[in-house]
Motif scaffolding. Structure first.
Motif, PDB file in Angstrom:
ATOM      1  N   SER A   1       0.810  -1.219   0.000  1.00 55.85           N
ATOM      2  CA  SER A   1       0.000   0.000   0.000  1.00 55.85           C
ATOM      3  C   SER A   1       0.840   1.265   0.000  1.00 55.85           C
ATOM      4  CB  SER A   1      -0.926   0.009   1.225  1.00 55.85           C
ATOM      5  OG  SER A   1      -0.170   0.082   2.428  1.00 55.85           O
ATOM      6  N   ARG A   2       2.146   1.130   0.201  1.00 54.08           N
ATOM      7  CA  ARG A   2       3.068   2.271   0.192  1.00 54.08           C
ATOM      8  C   ARG A   2       3.786   2.288  -1.153  1.00 54.08           C
ATOM      9  NH1 ARG A   2       6.770   0.659   4.937  1.00 54.08           N
ATOM     10  NH2 ARG A   2       7.800   2.624   4.394  1.00 54.08           N
ATOM     11  N   HIS A   3       3.321   3.126  -2.043  1.00 50.28           N
ATOM     12  CA  HIS A   3       3.838   3.131  -3.408  1.00 50.28           C
ATOM     13  C   HIS A   3       5.300   3.568  -3.468  1.00 50.28           C
ATOM     14  CE1 HIS A   3      -0.602   3.668  -4.796  1.00 50.28           C
ATOM     15  NE2 HIS A   3      -0.290   2.399  -4.607  1.00 50.28           N
ATOM     16  N   GLU A   4       5.674   4.535  -2.664  1.00 49.99           N
ATOM     17  CA  GLU A   4       7.058   4.999  -2.686  1.00 49.99           C
ATOM     18  C   GLU A   4       8.005   3.899  -2.212  1.00 49.99           C
ATOM     19  OE1 GLU A   4       8.153   7.706  -3.977  1.00 49.99           O
ATOM     20  OE2 GLU A   4       6.143   8.453  -4.473  1.00 49.99           O
ATOM     21  N   HIS A   5       7.586   3.178  -1.189  1.00 48.25           N
ATOM     22  CA  HIS A   5       8.410   2.073  -0.697  1.00 48.25           C
ATOM     23  C   HIS A   5       8.550   0.988  -1.760  1.00 48.25           C
ATOM     24  CE1 HIS A   5       9.979  -0.923   2.134  1.00 48.25           C
ATOM     25  NE2 HIS A   5       9.126  -1.772   1.582  1.00 48.25           N
ATOM     26  N   MET A   6       7.457   0.665  -2.425  1.00 46.08           N
ATOM     27  CA  MET A   6       7.512  -0.361  -3.465  1.00 46.08           C
ATOM     28  C   MET A   6       8.378   0.082  -4.633  1.00 46.08           C
ATOM     29  SD  MET A   6       5.882  -2.978  -2.428  1.00 46.08           S
ATOM     30  CE  MET A   6       5.782  -3.867  -3.979  1.00 46.08           C
ATOM     31  N   LEU A   7       8.342   1.366  -4.965  1.00 42.11           N
ATOM     32  CA  LEU A   7       9.154   1.860  -6.077  1.00 42.11           C
ATOM     33  C   LEU A   7      10.642   1.787  -5.735  1.00 42.11           C
ATOM     34  CD1 LEU A   7       9.212   3.129  -8.865  1.00 42.11           C
ATOM     35  CD2 LEU A   7       8.946   5.374  -7.788  1.00 42.11           C
ATOM     36  N   ILE A   8      10.995   2.161  -4.514  1.00 40.03           N
ATOM     37  CA  ILE A   8      12.397   2.097  -4.100  1.00 40.03           C
ATOM     38  C   ILE A   8      12.884   0.648  -4.066  1.00 40.03           C
ATOM     39  CG2 ILE A   8      13.955   2.525  -2.168  1.00 40.03           C
ATOM     40  CD1 ILE A   8      12.325   4.989  -1.506  1.00 40.03           C
ATOM     41  N   LYS A   9      12.039  -0.243  -3.581  1.00 45.54           N
ATOM     42  CA  LYS A   9      12.416  -1.653  -3.545  1.00 45.54           C
ATOM     43  C   LYS A   9      12.539  -2.229  -4.950  1.00 45.54           C
ATOM     44  CE  LYS A   9      11.353  -5.866  -0.985  1.00 45.54           C
ATOM     45  NZ  LYS A   9      10.413  -6.525  -0.020  1.00 45.54           N
ATOM     46  N   THR A  10      11.719  -1.747  -5.876  1.00 48.67           N
ATOM     47  CA  THR A  10      11.822  -2.198  -7.265  1.00 48.67           C
ATOM     48  C   THR A  10      13.131  -1.745  -7.883  1.00 48.67           C
ATOM     49  OG1 THR A  10       9.416  -2.088  -7.451  1.00 48.67           O
ATOM     50  CG2 THR A  10      10.654  -2.216  -9.493  1.00 48.67           C
ATOM     51  N   TYR A  11      13.574  -0.504  -7.575  1.00 44.86           N
ATOM     52  CA  TYR A  11      14.881  -0.044  -8.038  1.00 44.86           C
ATOM     53  C   TYR A  11      15.992  -0.948  -7.500  1.00 44.86           C
ATOM     54  CZ  TYR A  11      12.692   4.341  -9.534  1.00 44.86           C
ATOM     55  OH  TYR A  11      11.919   5.278 -10.157  1.00 44.86           O
ATOM     56  N   PHE A  12      15.877  -1.331  -6.236  1.00 49.04           N
ATOM     57  CA  PHE A  12      16.873  -2.214  -5.636  1.00 49.04           C
ATOM     58  C   PHE A  12      16.897  -3.570  -6.346  1.00 49.04           C
ATOM     59  CE2 PHE A  12      17.909  -5.526  -2.537  1.00 49.04           C
ATOM     60  CZ  PHE A  12      19.152  -5.105  -2.094  1.00 49.04           C
ATOM     61  N   LYS A  13      15.717  -4.122  -6.623  1.00 53.26           N
ATOM     62  CA  LYS A  13      15.644  -5.400  -7.330  1.00 53.26           C
ATOM     63  C   LYS A  13      16.192  -5.279  -8.747  1.00 53.26           C
ATOM     64  CE  LYS A  13      11.604  -7.225  -4.869  1.00 53.26           C
ATOM     65  NZ  LYS A  13      10.187  -7.669  -5.030  1.00 53.26           N
ATOM     66  N   ALA A  14      15.952  -4.140  -9.383  1.00 47.53           N
ATOM     67  CA  ALA A  14      16.446  -3.957 -10.748  1.00 47.53           C
ATOM     68  C   ALA A  14      17.967  -3.974 -10.785  1.00 47.53           C
ATOM     69  CB  ALA A  14      15.905  -2.646 -11.317  1.00 47.53           C
ATOM     70  N   SER A  15      18.592  -3.346  -9.804  1.00 53.03           N
ATOM     71  CA  SER A  15      20.050  -3.343  -9.767  1.00 53.03           C
ATOM     72  C   SER A  15      20.599  -4.749  -9.561  1.00 53.03           C
ATOM     73  CB  SER A  15      20.527  -2.418  -8.644  1.00 53.03           C
ATOM     74  OG  SER A  15      21.927  -2.421  -8.565  1.00 53.03           O
ATOM     75  N   LYS A  16      20.015  -5.503  -8.639  1.00 59.85           N
ATOM     76  CA  LYS A  16      20.479  -6.872  -8.404  1.00 59.85           C
ATOM     77  C   LYS A  16      20.207  -7.767  -9.603  1.00 59.85           C
ATOM     78  CE  LYS A  16      20.145  -9.029  -4.654  1.00 59.85           C
ATOM     79  NZ  LYS A  16      19.639  -9.774  -3.480  1.00 59.85           N
TER      80      LYS A  16
END
Length: 705
Positions: free
Chosen positions: A224-239
């Motif tokens: 439900s926290r879109h900003e948190h999900m977006l930051i975590k998606t950036y982290f997953k993209a890098s890995k």
């Protein structure tokens, strides 16, 4: 309805397992044996979960009938009893004679069906998890080129596995046979084996359940926290980009080895069939590249060259299968993750929109269907993505949190029967008083379904390096599919026994002489091993409290981060660097996609703007060409007739010259053959093409000379 519910659930569960296997497996590329073994394992485990509530309601109905018979056959009060006793017990006969009727549940299963059903399901699942699936795992991973070679490799790899079990079982049999005070029957030996398997499963079950009870509610809250999900998606993209680059490099190295082997082993070598099998597993572009560089017209000579052995080819075949599977998986996952990141960025941008219309950065190339035009409109999409979805996830997270707290409390207190402290046992007993079988079945199904979600979702989420990893969109390899089937078959029986203990339907927990479920009767009496029944089964589930606390504070994630495994930690400098790197990767991919989309739009606009003019030019040129061809043929015919009349020797040379002139007619360009360069349509250029007509004069052929 007798037995109809059982038949319906058997069919529904089969299709549920089939849909789940289709999501993770690949029906077109993977072996039929792998798919069948995984489907059977998942199907049997899901069947146990869905059928157990019917067994509970049927057992409660049988217990009701037994209680009714006991009440009707109870002896009346004797006349020799004292008057005081009669006065004190004058109300008792009235209560005993008022017997509440037992209504048969709608899903009642006739006697004799459930014991046979549970026996077949349980022993089939145990044979799969302990015997067949480990062998099929080694068979699927083997790089052998024949069925015999794969079977041989699988037997060798599982020799230690099977030998360990045989050694332990043989030692226990010898100990029991030599012990003077132990005289165990076949039934008791069978119960010991079941208890040992359930103990191993319960040990792993508590670990997975402790993680899932905390992580599932937290995952919905974070969603439900879109900003948190977006930051975590950036982290997953890098890995994922690092893993993708590693997979591409590994594939390049493997293909280089395949190329060397393919060049060394020629067409008439005995091992050439093995090399061809390896080449068929390679990607298509590598196959074409190797095919162009091959020269199979040279014979091989054992004296001059050294050739790889069959064992090395088997190892190379195994490496090729693994490298290609990993490369395809990372490529598909990157596209999926890129789409998720773009969607989350769109949601973040549209949250501040005043028009309340959801605008996509990259609209779908497919035409909008009737659902998008009339139901899921941009306004509806904005309210769902930016407003309603967030609150729905939060409510669901709160509900799941309350359910997790109830499970943890019941796991710590289910051994207490007086008073009853387990919440699920209280709910079932309240419904049992009114014989509300539908409520009993729904309560049992929701409870056991939640437990299964917590355990099975952890199985789908965990990743053991690159050996075990369940990836959706048909990207899971055969080894991981079969390993998940093994885990399901080992975790489901102890999970169901734990659930029966929570609702006090297991005599080993309740210590009451009640009617046992058919499932419990198949498991046997745990009192054969009293230290497990009265110790491990009761007190070990309390460890779930410590595991939930550790999961809540992310102790496992912090330990992995200290060991060098990059994990998502909000207060870590490494995490911040990976987030920035992932943001730049997503921005780069968006620019690339934007350039492609802009090029397609320009091409489409150019075609719409100048396409009609080109068609007019082509039609006009075609008309003038036909008129010139007609005039030219009329002018050439008298010359031919006159030359044929006076000279036959020069007829062949003149005919060749005429054919040359006829071939030099203007060329008509179609609309597709023209380029998109606007310079092609300038005023000084001929409309029909870049070559001018030469039919008006023969001397114009030599103008350029």
């Amino acid at each position: 309805m007798s037995g109809a519910a059982l038949g319906i659930e058997i069919v529904v569960v089969f299709f549920l397992a089939l849909v789940l296997l289709h999501r993770y497996g690949d029906f077109k590329k993977q072996q039929r044996m792998v798919l069948f073994g995984t489907l059977l394992a998942w199907y049997l485990c899901f069947l146990i979960v869905f059928i157990l509530p019917l067994d509970v309601s049927t057992t409660i109905y049988k217990q009701c009938k037994i209680d009714q018979e006991d009440q009707t056959s109870a002896p009346t009060t004797s006349p020799s009893m004292p008057n005081q006793m009669m006065a004190n017990t004058s109300v008792t006969p009235t209560k005993s004679t008022t017997v509440k009727p037992c209504h048969k549940p709608w899903s009642y299963i006739p006697d004799g069906i459930m014991p046979v059903f549970w026996r077949v399901v349980y022993w089939t699942s145990q044979c799969l998890t302990w015997l067949l699936l480990p062998f099929m795992q080694s068979y699927a991973r083997s790089g052998g080129f024949s069925i015999t070679g794969k079977i041989k490799t699988a037997l060798i790899e599982n020799a230690i596995y099977y030998g360990t079990y045989l050694l332990i079982f043989g030692s226990l049999l010898i100990y029991v046979a030599v012990h003077p005070t132990w005289h165990l029957s076949w039934y008791e030996l069978q119960t010991i084996g079941i208890t040992a398997a359930n103990t191993w499963g319960l040990f792993l079950l508590v670990l997975l359940l402790g993680y899932g009870l905390v992580e599932i509610p937290r995952s919905y809250w974070n969603a439900s926290r879109h900003e948190h999900m977006l930051i975590k998606t950036y982290f997953k993209a890098s890995k994922l980009m690092t893993e993708k680059a590693d997979a591409e490099e590994n594939l390049e190295d493997t293909m280089e080895e395949v190329r060397k082997v393919s060049e060394a082993i020629k067409y008439n070598h005995p091992l050439r069939k093995c090399v061809d099998t390896i080449l068929r597993k390679c990607p298509v572009d590598y196959q074409e590249k190797m095919g162009r560089n091959m020269d199979d017209y040279e014979d091989f000579d054992d004296k001059l060259n050294t050739y790889p052995s069959e064992r090395s080819l088997v190892k190379l075949h195994k490496q090729v299968i693994y490298a290609v599977q990993r490369h395809n998986r990372t490529k598909v996952q990157w596209q999926i993750l890129l789409q998720q990141a773009i969607h989350l960025e769109d949601v973040s941008k549209n949250e501040s929109s005043l028009s309340h219309q959801f605008i996509h950065s990259f609209p779908s190339p497919e035409p909008a269907g009737w659902l998008s035009r009339y139901v899921y409109t941009p306004a509806v999409e904005w309210y769902w993505e930016c407003l309603l979805k967030r609150w729905l996830y939060r409510l669901l997270s709160v509900a799941l949190t309350l359910f997790s707290v109830a499970v943890v409390w019941s796991e710590c207190t289910f051994f207490s029967t007086q008073p009853v402290l387990s919440l699920f046992a209280v709910f079932i007993q309240l419904a049992e008083r009114d014989y509300n079988y539908l409520y009993i079945e729904m309560a049992c199904f929701i409870t056991i379904f939640f437990l299964c979600i917590c355990v099975y979702s952890t199985v789908f989420r965990i990743r053991v390096f690159n050996y075990y990893y369940l990836a959706s969109h048909h990207q899971t390899d055969a080894y991981s599919l079969q390993f998940s089937g093994m885990l399901f078959c080992r975790l489901t029986p102890p999970l169901c026994l734990n659930f029966l203990g929570l609702i006090h339907m297991d005599s080993a927990i309740s210590h009451k002489a009640k009617e046992q479920t058919a499932y419990t009767s198949i498991m046997g009496s745990m009192h054969v091993l009293s230290f497990i029944a009265n110790g491990f089964y009761i007190y070990y589930p309390m460890l779930i409290v410590i595991l939930c606390i550790a999961t809540y504070f992310s102790l496992g994630t912090r330990c992995l981060n200290l060991l060098g495994f990059q994990q998502f930690m909000g207060d870590s400098e490494m995490t911040s660097d990976l987030i920035d790197e992932g943001k730049e990767l997503i921005r780069r991919e968006k620019r690339k996609r934007q350039r492609i989309e802009d090029g397609e739009n320009r091409r489409r606009e150019w075609k719409e703007r100048y396409g009609n003019q080109r068609e007019d030019y082509s039609a006009r040129n075609m008309t003038s060409h036909e008129m010139k061809e007609t005039s030219y043929s009329d002018s050439v015919t008298p010359i031919n007739n006159r030359q044929a009349k006076y000279s036959r020797s020069g007829n062949r040379a003149e005919r060749d010259c005429i054919e040359l002139l006829e071939d030099a007619e203007p060329l008509d360009f179609s609309n597709d053959s023209l380029t998109d360069d606007p310079l092609d349509t300038q005023a000084g250029r001929h409309a029909g093409g870049r070559y001018l007509s030469i039919s008006s004069s023969r001397s114009r052929i030599f103008d350029d000379v």
